[in-house]
Enzyme design. Structure first.
Site, PDB file in Angstrom:
ATOM      1  NE  ARG A 182       6.481 -16.673 -14.336  1.00 48.60           N
ATOM      2  CZ  ARG A 182       7.748 -16.374 -12.672  1.00 48.60           C
ATOM      3  NH1 ARG A 182       8.804 -15.771 -13.035  1.00 48.60           N
ATOM      4  NH2 ARG A 182       7.429 -16.745 -11.478  1.00 48.60           N
ATOM      5  CE  LYS A 188       3.702 -14.791 -12.518  1.00 47.74           C
ATOM      6  NZ  LYS A 188       2.690 -15.477 -11.937  1.00 47.74           N
ATOM      7  CG  HIS A 232       2.749 -21.166 -18.603  1.00 50.55           C
ATOM      8  ND1 HIS A 232       3.578 -20.736 -17.465  1.00 50.55           N
ATOM      9  CD2 HIS A 232       2.528 -22.104 -17.309  1.00 50.55           C
ATOM     10  CE1 HIS A 232       3.168 -20.287 -16.226  1.00 50.55           C
ATOM     11  NE2 HIS A 232       3.028 -21.418 -16.663  1.00 50.55           N
ATOM     12  NE  ARG A 242       7.443 -20.692 -15.395  1.00 49.91           N
ATOM     13  CZ  ARG A 242       8.427 -20.005 -14.073  1.00 49.91           C
ATOM     14  NH1 ARG A 242       9.120 -19.851 -14.551  1.00 49.91           N
ATOM     15  NH2 ARG A 242       7.947 -19.726 -13.305  1.00 49.91           N
ATOM     16  CG  HIS A 297       7.602 -21.290  -8.734  1.00 46.99           C
ATOM     17  ND1 HIS A 297       8.238 -22.580  -8.875  1.00 46.99           N
ATOM     18  CD2 HIS A 297       7.192 -20.592  -9.891  1.00 46.99           C
ATOM     19  CE1 HIS A 297       7.327 -22.978 -10.116  1.00 46.99           C
ATOM     20  NE2 HIS A 297       7.185 -21.797 -10.646  1.00 46.99           N
ATOM     21  CE1 TYR A 333       5.718 -27.839 -13.404  1.00 46.69           C
ATOM     22  CE2 TYR A 333       6.419 -26.362 -11.897  1.00 46.69           C
ATOM     23  CZ  TYR A 333       6.138 -26.110 -12.721  1.00 46.69           C
ATOM     24  OH  TYR A 333       5.866 -25.218 -13.761  1.00 46.69           O
TER      25      TYR A 333
END
Length: 306
Positions: free
Chosen positions: A159, A183, A252, A255, A278, A287
């Site tokens: 990220r 995160k 992004h 990514r 994730h 994806y």
């Protein structure tokens, strides 16, 4: 009053709490509605502060809001949820303009998603190879930094906030691993290959020769300060413009490009999930839809009876 003094007052006054009090006492909104506004605005504030600690309600622009939208769609939020949160953001900025706290509403002209979730945009492998291998890069510190950033984002899928948060100590050249903080302060290790190792070493040598760093940041401006999200976004957009015409040319998108390239080259979904950081496999599965759409295009163009 000096401009700097005004800005201090603006920053102090433009708060979620002040807006919620306005909704409660002047607009007589229900407690549930006020709570919903507060949660939506707090989610956006957390997002932009994770991107760049120096961003504020006054300095946020429409590109940051679009990145937030993209992030929400990546997490499989419905179009209805995204549009509701955008509506809360527009209302908050309208309030700020009426109170004289901000000069413009950066959410005003942003169109929310329609029914059905759009697939993530990505740069094709051929275009990325052309950018990295064939484009004539300059020989300045900024050129070296830009190429390093592009290769790093494309080869790791990290990220933007993870990249700007990197310190030298998080790069292990011996084991070719990056330790990133994602995160909710979760840390993970990302492996990297010979090409990125060589590019990082070239960048670090150039940086240490030409720039007096102000802290331990890996990526710095020419003044030695940690690279901001806005500086990173501008650099990536400029570089991607050399090889692609897609509308979204943000960090992004790289990514997305990393994940799509990995799956197109037979990486397992679980492995890609771990590399991206994730929490849920369902987030990564978007994806697979992207790669399947590419397969359908190839099929339609190549099969004689398609």
């Amino acid at each position: 009053m000096a401009v700097s003094e005004k800005m201090c007052i603006f920053v102090a006054a433009m708060t979620i709490e002040g807006f919620l009090n306005y909704l409660t006492h002047e607009r007589n909104y229900s407690a549930m509605t006020v709570k919903s506004y507060g949660e939506d605005l707090s989610a956006f504030e957390e997002f932009f502060r994770n991107l760049d600690a120096e961003l504020s309600w006054e300095s946020v622009d429409s590109d940051v809001i679009r990145d937030w939208m993209e992030s929400m769609m990546d997490k499989a939020n419905s179009a209805a949820t995204v549009n509701r949160r955008l509506s809360a953001l527009r209302s908050f900025y309208r309030y700020g303009m009426r109170q004289g706290l901000v000069a413009a509403n950066p959410a005003r002209d942003i169109t929310g998603p329609k029914k059905g979730k759009p697939l993530p945009q990505f740069v094709k492998e051929g275009e990325m190879n052309r950018l990295i291998d064939d484009v004539s890069w300059g020989d300045t510190f900024k050129d070296t930094r830009a190429r390093t950033i592009i290769i790093l984002l494309y080869e790791t899928g990290m990220r933007a906030s993870e990249l700007t948060g990197l310190d030298d100590s998080m790069v292990d050249m011996a084991t070719r691993q990056l330790k990133v903080t994602g995160k909710r302060n979760k840390q993970r290790l990302i492996p990297f290959g010979e090409e990125l190792a060589a590019q990082l070493q070239a960048y670090i040598r150039r940086r240490d020769q030409e720039v007096a760093r102000q802290d331990d940041a890996l990526f710095v401006s020419d003044k030695g300060q940690r690279l901001s999200y806005q500086q990173l976004r501008s650099e990536v957009r400029r570089c991607l413009s050399m090889v692609t015409t897609i509308k979204k040319r943000s960090p992004h998108v790289l990514r997305h490009s990393f994940a799509t390239a990995m799956l197109n080259n037979e990486a397992g979904l679980e492995s890609v999930k771990k590399l991206l950081g994730h929490e849920s496999l369902s987030t990564t599965e978007i994806y697979t839809h992207t790669t399947f759409e590419q397969l359908k295009k190839v099929y339609r163009s190549a099969h004689p009876r398609a």
